[in-house]
Write an enzyme that holds these catalytic residues in place. Structure first.
Site, PDB file in Angstrom:
ATOM      1  CG  HIS A  62      -1.884  -1.195   1.464  1.00 59.66           C
ATOM      2  ND1 HIS A  62      -2.297  -1.670   2.619  1.00 59.66           N
ATOM      3  CD2 HIS A  62      -2.373  -2.081   0.367  1.00 59.66           C
ATOM      4  CE1 HIS A  62      -2.953  -2.714   2.334  1.00 59.66           C
ATOM      5  NE2 HIS A  62      -3.101  -2.829   0.997  1.00 59.66           N
ATOM      6  CE  LYS A  72       1.697   3.364   5.266  1.00 52.55           C
ATOM      7  NZ  LYS A  72       1.140   2.095   4.603  1.00 52.55           N
ATOM      8  CG  HIS A 119       4.226  -0.921   4.700  1.00 52.18           C
ATOM      9  ND1 HIS A 119       3.164  -0.931   5.463  1.00 52.18           N
ATOM     10  CD2 HIS A 119       5.358  -1.270   5.340  1.00 52.18           C
ATOM     11  CE1 HIS A 119       3.477  -1.784   6.380  1.00 52.18           C
ATOM     12  NE2 HIS A 119       4.888  -1.838   6.361  1.00 52.18           N
ATOM     13  CE1 TYR A 132      -0.488   2.359   8.854  1.00 52.01           C
ATOM     14  CE2 TYR A 132      -0.763   0.539  10.074  1.00 52.01           C
ATOM     15  CZ  TYR A 132      -1.296   1.185   9.070  1.00 52.01           C
ATOM     16  OH  TYR A 132      -2.339   0.828   8.350  1.00 52.01           O
ATOM     17  CG  ASP A 170      -4.076  -5.950   0.171  1.00 52.45           C
ATOM     18  OD1 ASP A 170      -4.110  -4.872  -0.467  1.00 52.45           O
ATOM     19  OD2 ASP A 170      -4.049  -5.922   1.249  1.00 52.45           O
TER      20      ASP A 170
END
Length: 184
Positions: A62, A72, A119, A132, A170
């Site tokens: 992402h 992040k 990520h 995160y 995903d």
């Protein structure tokens, strides 16, 4: 706090100073001034997120496009994950390359993934709580992704002896060659 550059120098492994004794441990999980000094950056964080995932759960890859790009700072507070960053900066010498790091509740490592990187992570333990911090707010209109197993990227995901658990979203992400990336 110690910041160690990876093979893609902008992505760093962050290791806090952990103080332990018979009672357990203590560490400062985040300090803005120490983070800026260790990484040589001036990013500020605006949002904290927490996810719980189960063994084989894969989230990613992402990212958010400008003007809502996110950096992040990720860590695991329970369990273990294999965490990955992919360079999606079109004009970068490391475009399309990836780096990975095992993050666990015991090693206390954090992974700094600046804007311009996709990520993702997969859970190695029975479950994992993943925290995160982000440098920008979630913006659905800028939300993008890459297919987790894009052969042109070639991420060496660990073999868990099982199929990974992925969201519908995903499973349908584009390949890097078809994706909107930074600088395109």
């Amino acid at each position: 706090m110690k910041a160690t550059p990876t093979a893609i120098p902008e992505v760093m492994v962050i290791e806090p100073k952990v103080f332990g004794d018979a009672r357990g441990f203590f560490y400062e999980s985040f300090n803005q001034a120490a983070f800026n000094a260790a990484t040589g950056s001036a990013f500020e964080f605006v949002q904290d997120n927490h996810s719980r995932s189960y063994r084989g759960g894969l989230r990613g890859l992402h990212y958010q496009l400008p003007p809502h790009a996110q950096g992040k700072l990720v860590r695991v507070v329970r369990g273990a994950v294999w965490d990955v960053a992919v360079d999606i900066r079109q004009n970068s010498a490391t475009f399309g390359q990836w780096v990975g790091q095992e993050l666990t509740e015991d090693n206390h490592k954090q992974f700094w993934i600046p804007p311009g990187f996709a990520h993702g992570f997969v859970v190695l333990s029975e479950s994992a709580d993943f925290l995160y911090k982000t440098t920008n707010y979630y913006a659905p209109q800028s939300d993008r992704g890459l297919l987790w197993n894009d052969p042109d990227i070639g991420i060496a995901w660990p073999d868990l002896g099982m199929e990974f658990l992925l969201s519908d979203k995903d499973q349908k992400q584009p390949l890097l060659r078809n994706a909107e990336v930074f600088g395109a």
